[in-house]
Design an enzyme around this catalytic site. Structure first.
Site, PDB file in Angstrom:
ATOM      1  N   LYS A 124      38.162  33.252  35.461  1.00  0.00           N
ATOM      2  CA  LYS A 124      37.332  32.603  36.577  1.00  0.00           C
ATOM      3  C   LYS A 124      37.980  32.249  37.586  1.00  0.00           C
ATOM      4  CE  LYS A 124      35.193  28.643  36.636  1.00  0.00           C
ATOM      5  NZ  LYS A 124      34.375  27.617  36.644  1.00  0.00           N
ATOM      6  N   ASP A 142      30.596  31.582  37.759  1.00  0.00           N
ATOM      7  CA  ASP A 142      30.594  30.190  37.239  1.00  0.00           C
ATOM      8  C   ASP A 142      29.044  29.983  36.798  1.00  0.00           C
ATOM      9  OD1 ASP A 142      29.082  29.708  39.438  1.00  0.00           O
ATOM     10  OD2 ASP A 142      29.904  28.100  40.151  1.00  0.00           O
TER      11      ASP A 142
END
Ligand code: SF4
Length: 214
Positions: A124, A142
């Site tokens: 991420k 997210d």
């Protein structure tokens, strides 16, 4: 989980996002690629606003890996102790700064694999850096994007990798670069976890979510 929306619905949704906010920006403050990596690494399980508050002072004195090493772990810890998990995060920032100085001439590498090899940098974080600094259509999923993707059917998936793949596969090319920010901002301010603001949502008529808050 809503089922995957079709091309026309997704295009219509992103046209509305674009009309409302043509140049969406991330909210994490940074001055270069290195400070972006540090800010994103610090932001795990913390709010962007909380990270910004801490990094303003930190980046004024340490905006390169070498300056961070010079500041030392105690100096770094002093700046970030308002952020959750700060002890582990401080260790990671020192370790990754050392690697950047020793192995990359003080520069931040820009492939996903090289970024992910740094301590405290996961997929991420790597995708945020590739997208925000390098303009690559990399999709950092997210908690907001995961929720929005599944509620709306824009990019449903059972885990973050499936959602990332659905974004890449289903969002038209002209929206790929900003998709990450439009979806995060939509999740953060409108399609909230509890009590989404469906009454004023600009894609309400296109959203198939069955439990709308109306
Ligand atoms: S209508 Fe409600 S559930 Fe659907 S995207 Fe908007 S805020 Fe989210």
């Amino acid at each position: 989980m809503s089922k995957q929306l079709d091309y026309h619905a997704i295009r219509a949704i992103f046209e509305r996002f674009r009309d409302a906010e043509p140049e969406p920006k991330g909210e994490l403050e940074h001055v270069n690629a290195y400070t972006l990596v540090v800010a994103v690494a610090l932001s795990a399980q913390a709010t962007d606003a909380g990270v910004n508050k801490a990094t303003r002072g930190l980046f004024a004195v340490a905006d390169t890996p070498q300056k961070m090493l010079d500041l030392g772990i105690e100096g770094l810890t002093d700046h970030i102790k308002t952020i959750g998990l700060y002890r582990q995060k401080a260790k990671n920032v020192m370790k990754l700064s050392r690697i950047l100085v020793d192995d990359y001439g003080g520069e931040v590498p820009n492939s996903r694999a090289a970024l992910q090899s740094l301590p405290g940098v996961g997929r991420k974080t790597a995708n945020v850096v590739l997208n925000m600094w390098w303009g690559m259509p990399a999709q950092a999923v997210d908690t907001h994007i995961f929720r929005v993707g599944n509620r709306t059917g824009i990019c449903p998936g059972k885990d973050v990798i499936a959602v990332e793949r659905a974004i890449e596969d289903h969002i038209p090319a002209d929206f790929q670069n900003h998709a990450h920010h439009w979806l995060i901002l939509h999740g953060r301010y409108t399609c909230k976890a509890r009590k989404p603001l469906c009454k004023t949502c600009l894609i309400r008529d296109l959203c198939p979510y069955e439990d709308k808050n109306l």
